[in-house]
Motif scaffolding. Structure first.
Motif, mmCIF file in Angstrom:
data_model
loop_
_atom_site.group_PDB
_atom_site.id
_atom_site.type_symbol
_atom_site.label_atom_id
_atom_site.label_comp_id
_atom_site.label_asym_id
_atom_site.label_seq_id
_atom_site.Cartn_x
_atom_site.Cartn_y
_atom_site.Cartn_z
ATOM 1 N N ALA A 173 5.213 0.566 1.469
ATOM 2 C CA ALA A 173 3.789 0.592 1.313
ATOM 3 C C ALA A 173 3.122 1.920 1.893
ATOM 4 N N TYR A 174 3.619 2.260 2.932
ATOM 5 C CA TYR A 174 3.025 3.443 3.624
ATOM 6 C C TYR A 174 3.472 4.741 2.798
ATOM 7 N N ILE A 175 4.766 4.748 2.318
ATOM 8 C CA ILE A 175 5.066 5.775 1.269
ATOM 9 C C ILE A 175 4.048 5.923 0.132
ATOM 10 N N ARG A 176 3.766 4.750 -0.620
ATOM 11 C CA ARG A 176 2.844 4.992 -1.725
ATOM 12 C C ARG A 176 1.327 5.328 -1.351
ATOM 13 N N VAL A 177 0.823 4.679 -0.173
ATOM 14 C CA VAL A 177 -0.499 5.068 0.102
ATOM 15 C C VAL A 177 -0.540 6.704 0.710
ATOM 16 N N ALA A 178 0.433 7.007 1.423
ATOM 17 C CA ALA A 178 0.419 8.490 1.839
ATOM 18 C C ALA A 178 0.578 9.491 0.660
ATOM 19 N N ARG A 179 1.377 9.159 -0.296
ATOM 20 C CA ARG A 179 1.608 9.865 -1.220
ATOM 21 C C ARG A 179 0.386 10.001 -2.430
#
Length: 305
Positions: A173-179
């Protein structure tokens, strides 16, 4: 003529005004104030336990399944006692340090790791982006609880394994939002200007991309605190999380399940603590999202009115 705009004020005064504005915004939201008070009580109780102010958690068979709200007893017995005569209030405070501590470490681990991977994947793209996103797709292809159950069954139930499993399952979830945030920020003019003036990728990521992504990631982390707490409590309830003699709120609910007909307070108060704490985290996460979004500030004004 002197100017009173915020951009010409000293750094210390700007910081003081911002803190004062945050306090006024918090005071205008009664639910956020109630959530803050509850979390402060929990934090103070944890520090009291860490400072050994509560004394030892002794077994007393004379107080076995002592009912709550008997104010003639010691204050540690005001919420009753468990099947071994241990004060339930003391055990709730000890369990709070375990449950909230695991949630904080898990969220911090997934926040740092997920943000770094997402920012790198979004900024550089190419093979790195494809590799990171495919790993995220694989993790998201399985239910979080199923992955946690399999991981803890395979490696054994312990605090370290529990944190690792929960951090890995929450990291996509963090990876997708940060990307997604990085893909938008890297096209802005100030990033292009930094490249033209010779700024390297690491310098641009540290000074431009990460500060722009941070507010969104912190809001996501505040929401995930409640979710991680529920996952930890659920796994401890199923017997794959915290193991005795350690204690957590989920484990206390599981231990009190067999006494619901004769000693309801053994399972009720730990469950109530989980509910109030997760609700408080969610309320503060919603308030934090409104505060950090200028387009939502009208809600703060309308609440104060």
């Amino acid at each position: 003529m002197t100017s009173t705009s915020a951009d010409v004020l000293p750094a210390g005064e700007r910081r003081s005004r911002r803190i004062l504005w945050f306090m006024r915004a918090l005071a205008g939201d009664p639910m956020a104030v109630a959530a803050t008070i509850w979390l402060l009580i929990v934090v103070l109780a944890i520090f009291a336990d860490a400072s050994s102010l509560l004394g030892e958690n002794r077994i007393s068979l004379k107080a076995r399944n002592l009912p709550p709200f008997d104010f003639g007893q010691s204050w540690t017995l005001w919420l009753g006692a468990d099947a071994l005569g241990r004060p339930l209030l003391v055990r709730l405070i000890q369990a709070a340090s375990t449950t909230i501590g695991i949630a904080l470490v898990t969220v911090l681990t997934s926040l740092i790791g997920g943000t770094l991977l997402g920012v790198i994947a979004g900024y550089f793209g190419g093979i790195i982006d494809n590799l990171v996103m495919r790993i995220c797709d694989i993790i998201l292809g399985f239910p979080t609880l199923l992955v946690a159950l399999f991981g803890l069954y395979l490696f054994g139930p312990s605090v370290g394994n529990l944190i690792i499993v929960l951090a890995v399952t929450r990291m996509p979830a963090y990876i997708r939002v940060a990307r997604a945030e990085t893909l938008e920020v890297r096209e802005r003019l100030f990033v292009d200007a930094a490249r033209v003036f010779g700024g390297g990728p690491v310098w641009i990521l540290r000074n431009h991309i990460l500060p722009s992504v941070a507010p969104t990631m912190l809001t996501l982390a505040s929401v995930n605190l409640a979710m991680v707490m529920l996952f930890e409590s659920g796994l401890s309830y199923l017997g794959l999380g915290i193991q005795p003699p350690a204690v957590s709120w989920g484990l206390m609910v599981a231990q009190g399940q067999g006494y619901l007909s004769s000693a309801w307070w053994l399972g009720f108060f730990p469950g109530l603590a989980v509910m109030l704490t997760t609700m408080s985290f969610n309320l503060l996460a919603n308030w934090f999202r409104i505060v950090n979004d200028p387009s939502q500030h009208w809600r703060l004004v309308s609440r104060r009115r």
